[in-house]
Design a protein around this motif. Sequence first.
Motif, short mmCIF file in Angstrom:
data_model
loop_
_atom_site.label_atom_id
_atom_site.label_comp_id
_atom_site.label_asym_id
_atom_site.label_seq_id
_atom_site.Cartn_x
_atom_site.Cartn_y
_atom_site.Cartn_z
N TYR A 49 0.81 -1.21 0.00
CA TYR A 49 0.00 0.00 0.00
C TYR A 49 0.85 1.27 0.00
CZ TYR A 49 -4.28 -2.68 0.56
OH TYR A 49 -5.33 -3.53 0.35
N LEU A 50 1.84 1.34 0.87
CA LEU A 50 2.68 2.54 0.90
C LEU A 50 3.42 2.75 -0.42
CD1 LEU A 50 4.17 2.56 4.52
CD2 LEU A 50 2.59 4.21 3.51
N PRO A 51 4.06 1.71 -1.00
CA PRO A 51 4.71 1.92 -2.30
C PRO A 51 3.72 2.29 -3.40
CG PRO A 51 5.56 -0.06 -1.25
CD PRO A 51 4.39 0.37 -0.45
N THR A 52 2.50 1.69 -3.34
CA THR A 52 1.50 2.00 -4.36
C THR A 52 1.09 3.46 -4.30
OG1 THR A 52 0.64 -0.27 -4.31
CG2 THR A 52 -0.79 1.42 -5.24
N VAL A 53 0.80 3.96 -3.09
CA VAL A 53 0.41 5.36 -2.93
C VAL A 53 1.54 6.28 -3.36
CG1 VAL A 53 -0.22 7.13 -1.25
CG2 VAL A 53 -1.27 4.86 -1.12
N LEU A 100 4.65 -0.42 -10.45
CA LEU A 100 3.22 -0.48 -10.13
C LEU A 100 2.61 -1.81 -10.59
CD1 LEU A 100 1.65 3.04 -10.74
CD2 LEU A 100 1.47 1.61 -8.70
N ALA A 101 3.03 -2.28 -11.74
CA ALA A 101 2.50 -3.54 -12.25
C ALA A 101 2.85 -4.69 -11.31
CB ALA A 101 3.06 -3.81 -13.65
N GLU A 102 4.06 -4.68 -10.76
CA GLU A 102 4.45 -5.73 -9.82
C GLU A 102 3.67 -5.62 -8.52
OE1 GLU A 102 8.62 -5.20 -9.38
OE2 GLU A 102 9.13 -6.15 -11.30
N LEU A 103 3.39 -4.38 -8.10
CA LEU A 103 2.64 -4.19 -6.86
C LEU A 103 1.20 -4.66 -6.98
CD1 LEU A 103 3.99 -0.69 -5.75
CD2 LEU A 103 4.42 -2.87 -4.64
N ILE A 104 0.54 -4.26 -8.06
CA ILE A 104 -0.88 -4.62 -8.19
C ILE A 104 -1.05 -6.09 -8.53
CG2 ILE A 104 -1.52 -2.28 -8.86
CD1 ILE A 104 -1.69 -3.23 -11.74
N ALA A 105 0.02 -6.75 -8.98
CA ALA A 105 -0.08 -8.18 -9.26
C ALA A 105 -0.38 -8.97 -8.00
CB ALA A 105 1.21 -8.68 -9.91
N ASP A 106 0.04 -8.43 -6.83
CA ASP A 106 -0.20 -9.10 -5.55
C ASP A 106 -1.46 -8.60 -4.86
OD1 ASP A 106 2.17 -10.52 -5.84
OD2 ASP A 106 3.36 -8.90 -4.94
N GLU A 112 -6.77 -2.97 -8.48
CA GLU A 112 -5.83 -3.23 -9.57
C GLU A 112 -6.46 -2.90 -10.94
OE1 GLU A 112 -7.97 -7.09 -8.63
OE2 GLU A 112 -7.00 -5.47 -7.52
N LYS A 113 -7.80 -3.01 -11.04
CA LYS A 113 -8.46 -2.69 -12.31
C LYS A 113 -8.35 -1.19 -12.61
CE LYS A 113 -11.78 -6.50 -11.97
NZ LYS A 113 -13.21 -6.86 -11.91
N GLU A 114 -8.59 -0.36 -11.59
CA GLU A 114 -8.52 1.10 -11.78
C GLU A 114 -7.09 1.51 -12.14
OE1 GLU A 114 -9.84 2.60 -8.06
OE2 GLU A 114 -11.98 2.46 -8.57
N ILE A 115 -6.11 0.92 -11.43
CA ILE A 115 -4.71 1.30 -11.69
C ILE A 115 -4.28 0.83 -13.08
CG2 ILE A 115 -2.33 0.99 -10.92
CD1 ILE A 115 -3.41 0.72 -8.06
N THR A 116 -4.73 -0.37 -13.45
CA THR A 116 -4.39 -0.88 -14.78
C THR A 116 -4.99 0.01 -15.87
OG1 THR A 116 -4.31 -3.15 -13.93
CG2 THR A 116 -4.57 -2.88 -16.32
N GLU A 117 -6.24 0.45 -15.64
CA GLU A 117 -6.88 1.35 -16.61
C GLU A 117 -6.13 2.67 -16.71
OE1 GLU A 117 -11.25 3.49 -17.40
OE2 GLU A 117 -10.93 2.13 -15.69
#
Length: 378
Positions: A49-53, A100-106, A112-117
Amino acid sequence: MKLKITDSIGKRISMGYYIIIGISVLASAFSIITFENNRNRYEKISDLYLPTVSDLKDLKGMLGDSKKLINDWIYQLSKDSKEQLKTITSKTYPTLKKNLAELIADRNDGSEKEITEFLTNFDSVATYEKQIMNLLSSTDDYASDSIVDLALGIHEGLVIPRIKQMELMLDKIIPSQGDALKILEDQLKSSQLYLTFMMLALIILTLVIGIYASRLSTTSITEPLISLKNSILRLGQGEIPKINTTDRTDEIGQMNNAITSLTNSIKLKAEFATETGKGNYENNFELLSQKDVLGLALLEMKEDLQNNAKAESERNWLNNGVTQINDVLRKYQDRHSELYQNLINFLARYLDSGVGCIYVLHYAGAQKSSRLIFEAGY
């Protein structure tokens, strides 16, 4: 009746200990599960979460920079802006996208859908910007109105609307990720607080049960044990107190009679050890049982002392003989005939032998033939 009462006390004490053990096991299991859940939450917070934000905020800043830099590229406001835009599209954004792709993969919470979009839209913007960069790659390109108009059309018609859409998406995604992060942090704090209360409750409950068991033990067992304690203390000081047997059949009575048997056994063993110390190895000792550890040890000690005395005598006899032989060898080392005679005389007398002789092996001749020659006899 006393045995029943004592058994009842023992059962109560045991039950108290069993309850403490059971509560401890349950509390330990609960603590382990809670610690594991907290560890998972902490890993999600720190690793996801922290790295994603943080990456999303970096993307938001990068999006604003990209918007400004592509505008500078079209209107040739700054040469450095072009290099910065190239760096963003070729290095900075691909690296950030990979992270980000590696983060949302987990992740499996729908975000992950919103971030991928969002990343897909950013890819489109990057593609459009590269088209503009290719159209206006040289000074001659800026001299062509058609090329400039085409670049402006891509910028105004595709890049700007897509960037505005992405800014709205980020305004929604970043707070959403922040809320999810806060929920996890609140869960972590709540779990730690609950665990603290559970540990305090366990300590209090353990103290209550322990105090109850202690008072029960004190009132029901301590007083009868005082006399036994005094007797044991006297035994510890080397005395052998006189203790009478009792008719009690409970644990206290069994302990009293066991100590009585112990003191009688110690008296017998003390007498046996005294005789053995005087060298009376013929003194017999009867074991109380096959499990009489001290008795077995005393018998083994007697046997060891007897064997050691015998071995010491044999060693002294052998060492004394070797010493005297060495004296003979040193005294007559240059006079062989006297050496042989004195040596056989000593050996025969020391070994209590009636007859003795010494033969020496001699070599002679070119063939080195050997023969035994008599040198001395007794």
